[in-house]
Every structure is written in structure tokens, then in C-alpha cells.
Design a protein around this motif. Sequence first.
Motif, PDB file in Angstrom:
ATOM      1  N   ALA A  64       0.828  -1.206   0.000  1.00  0.00           N
ATOM      2  CA  ALA A  64       0.000   0.000   0.000  1.00  0.00           C
ATOM      3  C   ALA A  64       0.863   1.257   0.000  1.00  0.00           C
ATOM      4  O   ALA A  64       0.539   2.239  -0.676  1.00  0.00           O
ATOM      5  N   LEU A 133     -11.324  -2.261  -3.562  1.00  0.00           N
ATOM      6  CA  LEU A 133     -10.156  -1.436  -3.863  1.00  0.00           C
ATOM      7  C   LEU A 133     -10.489  -0.232  -4.747  1.00  0.00           C
ATOM      8  O   LEU A 133     -10.058   0.891  -4.441  1.00  0.00           O
ATOM      9  N   LEU A 180      -5.618   2.063   0.430  1.00  0.00           N
ATOM     10  CA  LEU A 180      -5.242   0.759  -0.116  1.00  0.00           C
ATOM     11  C   LEU A 180      -5.048  -0.270   0.994  1.00  0.00           C
ATOM     12  O   LEU A 180      -5.459  -1.431   0.869  1.00  0.00           O
TER      13      LEU A 180
END
Length: 399
Positions: A64, A133, A180
Motif C-alpha cells: 500500500a 479497492l 489501499l
Amino acid sequence: MRAPTTPTHDRRLAVLRAPLTLLRPSLLDTFVVGLLAAVLLDSMDGLGNLLLSGTSWSSAPVGALCAGLFLAVGWGVAVWRDTQARGGANSGAVRWLHAALGMSVGAGLLVRLQSTGTTASGPMRGWPLLIVLPLSVMGAASLGAAFARLWSSRRGAEHIAFRDQLAVVAVNALLVGGALWLAMDFCTMLKAAFAEPVPYAALLTGPYAASSGTRAVGLVAVAAAALWAASRWARPLDSHWLPALCVAGAVVASAVTRLGYRPSAMPRDWTATWQLDVLTALCAGAVCAVALVVCRGSDGLGPALYVAPAASVLTATVLWAARFGSWRHPFDVWATVLVGGSLSGLVVVLVALAAPAGLLPAWGAGRRTVTGGAAAVTALAAIASVVSLEHAGDAVLLR
């Protein structure tokens, strides 16, 4: 004879007067950046799983952070420059690019460097990530654009200095990287849950997350930067009344309802007590964020970045102070349990709220009577939220 392709004299003068307009993001830029970010996320997640296997570390924050830094440089700076060139004005074209960015990230999950296509279980962490996502990226992009409007309204259309660009990258990396990370953790918890998987995964990803302290620190950093930008915002004084009244109404209503309302069916133990206190503080911040979006549209996301965390921290502090003598380690409880848990859950709420709210147009709060009425409705919504928590019982408690 072909027409000349060189810019006209008027076009050259326009570019010299506003050079930042050349750097506005396009639809092609959006799709390319989103696809590459998803490929990078998938690759770094696989590499992290290989290198961190057998340790207590997780590959999710590594992937992320890498993808968040990439999007902060490739997307966040371009949006920031575009907002700067428009003097902080809200742009409908950029708002719809947030949805395109989320879709391109979802498509990028299907392009794997390790293999062609996807396995039977889908992309990393399963098929739900293809939905979660992109929505998380949309929410983070909307919050980043709202923060850019706050900053640009304060700074005007002047050239962005190097230290300003570092601030752009840092804030966008925190927003996108955190979104994320949340999406990846949510899908991991979703696979591990049996009964009521979505609420269970949301609680373990937000207020009851093992990394709640880290996420709370990231939100505090973003909120402090947003508050600093808003404090020098060149707007009429009336525009600052709505955030202040929403915070006051939500904090007072949530704290008084939580301390004064005791349903007989509620279990009386310390685990339930601190968890309900965390969720009460979370509700106070969430109600403020929703109220600002209702009153101002997508322009309400900017003030929500500092108003919602302030409401959660103040509510948690009031509840903590009311039971100060009952805590064994009161100051540790305030920082790591109440404030950390409520802010960690608020991150999930802000990202989820910003995904659809970022597509809305902007509108004003209106007259003082409208502002006062919005604050009153915020207080009523906070009371209703806390009462619902009190009657939810084990459905909102981690046991």
C-alpha cells in the motif's frame, strides 16, 4: 494545404499567463496511472509475502505504501497543480476522473506480472478486492482533491514551491496508501469471517484493528495539515460557523447520551464499556462528516478532514474524563484505546463516504438559519446513533 499545427499567438499568451493549465490530468493519464499502480501493488504484495513470511509483519502496508507513493506523485501532484491553476475552484471534470482512476485500478488487478490473468481464487485477497479497492481509491482521490482545494484557496494561483510539492506527496501518500491498506485488510478479514462477515470485517478493519494506532497517527497528520490550510482560508466568517457548530452539537449530544442513557439489556462490563465509548466517539465524527457533505456537497469533504477527527477526539476525551478514576492506566487508555480506536474507525468512514460524495457538485450552506438548523440536525443524528449503539448489544461488540 494542411492547417498549421503550431499554437496561435493567443494560445501562447494564455499558457504564459497560466502555465499550470498544461499539466491538467487527462483521461488517458488517469487510466495509465491507475493500471500501473495496481500492478505495482500486486507485485509488492507478492514480494512482501515472500520476504516477510514467518514474521509478525504484514505485506499489506508495504504494498500500500509503494502504490500510494506512486499515485501521490503520478496523480496527486497533477490534481494539485490543476486545482492551483483554477484558484481552488471545484471542477466537475476532475470529479469524474476519480471514478476513472478507481476503475483503472480495478482493471490493473487483473494484469499480473507473476502470471497471465488470475487464479481460480481471483486476484490477491480474492474477488471482493475488485469492488473494495476501486471504491477505496475513489474515496482517497476525492479526499486528496478536497484537501487540494483547501490549500489552493489559501495560496492562490502562485507557483508551487518544492516544499509544497513535498507536502502534496506526503498528504496524498497518506490518503491513498491508507485507503489501499484498508481495502486489503478488509478483504482479508472478509475471508476469515463466518457469521455476518461484512460487519465483522468492518469492525476489525476500523475501530478494533491491530494497527489502529498507526492509522490514527496518519489521520491526525492529515487533519492537522487540513486545519492549518483552513485557518488561513480567505472566506467569509459565516462559512466557519457550520464546522464549529457541528462539532459542538455532535460532541455534546453524543457524550450526554452515552453517559446518561443506560438500557437494561446492555451488558455491564469494562470490555463493552470501552468498545461502546470508542464507537460513540466514532459516531460523533461520522455524523459531522455526513452533515458537512449534506450542507456543502463535495466541498464539505475538505472541512470534514479536520472537523470529524476533532469531534471524535473531543467525544472520546469527555467519556474518558467521566470515568477517569475507573481506568487502571488512564492516559494509556485515552491514547491507545479511545482515541486510537475511534480515529482508526473514522478513517474507514471518511474513505467510504468520500467515494460517492466526491462525485457530487458543490453548493453553499446558505443563511445562518440554515447553518443553525444543520447543527441541530447533527445533534439529533448523534443522539439517534448513540441510542442505536446502546441497543445493538453484541452486534457491535468484539467478544
